[in-house]
Design a protein around this motif. Structure first.
Motif, short mmCIF file in Angstrom:
data_model
loop_
_atom_site.label_atom_id
_atom_site.label_comp_id
_atom_site.label_asym_id
_atom_site.label_seq_id
_atom_site.Cartn_x
_atom_site.Cartn_y
_atom_site.Cartn_z
N TRP A 16 10.65 -12.64 0.35
CA TRP A 16 11.58 -12.47 1.48
C TRP A 16 11.40 -13.61 2.48
O TRP A 16 12.36 -14.04 3.10
CB TRP A 16 11.33 -11.15 2.20
CG TRP A 16 11.87 -9.95 1.51
CD1 TRP A 16 13.06 -9.86 0.84
CD2 TRP A 16 11.28 -8.65 1.43
NE1 TRP A 16 13.23 -8.58 0.35
CE2 TRP A 16 12.15 -7.83 0.69
CE3 TRP A 16 10.09 -8.12 1.91
CZ2 TRP A 16 11.87 -6.49 0.42
CZ3 TRP A 16 9.80 -6.80 1.64
CH2 TRP A 16 10.69 -5.99 0.91
N SER A 70 17.23 -6.49 0.20
CA SER A 70 16.71 -6.97 1.48
C SER A 70 15.46 -6.19 1.89
O SER A 70 15.21 -5.08 1.40
CB SER A 70 17.77 -6.83 2.57
OG SER A 70 17.96 -5.47 2.89
N GLU A 71 14.72 -6.77 2.79
CA GLU A 71 13.53 -6.09 3.31
C GLU A 71 13.95 -4.79 3.98
O GLU A 71 13.30 -3.75 3.83
CB GLU A 71 12.79 -6.99 4.29
CG GLU A 71 11.49 -6.41 4.78
CD GLU A 71 10.66 -7.40 5.58
OE1 GLU A 71 9.51 -7.03 5.89
OE2 GLU A 71 11.12 -8.50 5.89
N ASN A 72 15.06 -4.82 4.71
CA ASN A 72 15.55 -3.63 5.39
C ASN A 72 15.87 -2.51 4.39
O ASN A 72 15.56 -1.34 4.63
CB ASN A 72 16.76 -3.96 6.25
CG ASN A 72 17.19 -2.79 7.10
OD1 ASN A 72 16.38 -2.21 7.81
ND2 ASN A 72 18.44 -2.43 7.00
N GLU A 73 16.50 -2.86 3.27
CA GLU A 73 16.81 -1.85 2.25
C GLU A 73 15.53 -1.20 1.71
O GLU A 73 15.48 0.01 1.51
CB GLU A 73 17.57 -2.48 1.08
CG GLU A 73 19.00 -2.85 1.39
CD GLU A 73 19.64 -3.63 0.25
OE1 GLU A 73 20.56 -3.08 -0.37
OE2 GLU A 73 19.21 -4.77 -0.02
N VAL A 75 12.61 -1.03 3.27
CA VAL A 75 12.01 -0.22 4.34
C VAL A 75 12.72 1.13 4.42
O VAL A 75 12.07 2.18 4.53
CB VAL A 75 12.07 -0.97 5.69
CG1 VAL A 75 11.74 -0.04 6.85
CG2 VAL A 75 11.11 -2.16 5.68
N GLN A 76 14.05 1.11 4.34
CA GLN A 76 14.82 2.36 4.40
C GLN A 76 14.45 3.28 3.23
O GLN A 76 14.26 4.48 3.41
CB GLN A 76 16.32 2.07 4.38
CG GLN A 76 16.84 1.39 5.63
CD GLN A 76 16.70 2.26 6.86
OE1 GLN A 76 16.91 3.46 6.83
NE2 GLN A 76 16.31 1.65 7.96
#
Length: 121
Positions: A16, A70-73, A75-76
């Motif tokens: 990432w 993504s990192e956000n995906e 994390v979610q």
């Protein structure tokens, strides 16, 4: 996407941060922060490709690796998994647990209150 292990998270953080990367670059970066064998790192890369978290593209004789999520995906997804595993999916139970057991500063309480107030609107 399947859950990724703590070790796989370390690989993903490297990718990432700088993508695309060759496997050798990933290995080099991880060897600097872990005591892992290069074979272990290659295994982790293969697992992440199989899980759909990394994408591999052949460039001549080498493969370039890209984050497919993504990192956000991630994390979610991890948050949902944690919430389900520890609190039967109840966000209220999780929040109550953290608020009761954690010593929150006035600043943190104000920040949480602002977040909650913004959800009302």
């Amino acid at each position: 996407m399947k859950n990724i292990s703590d070790s796989e998270w370390k690989v993903m953080k490297i990718v990432w941060n700088k993508s695309p990367m060759l496997a050798s670059q990933i290995v080099e970066a991880l060897i600097q922060e872990t005591d892992w064998n290069p074979k272990t790192i290659h295994t982790l890369i293969r697992r992440l490709v199989a899980k759909g978290a990394l994408r591999a593209e052949k460039n001549g004789t080498y493969y370039s690796y890209y984050a497919a999520v993504s990192e956000n995906e991630c994390v979610q997804e991890e948050t949902k998994s944690f919430l389900q595993k520890c609190f039967n999916g109840s966000l209220n139970l999780m929040m109550a647990n953290f608020i009761k057991d954690d010593k929150l500063s006035e600043e943190e309480i104000d920040e949480l209150q602002k977040l909650l107030d913004s959800k009302k609107k």
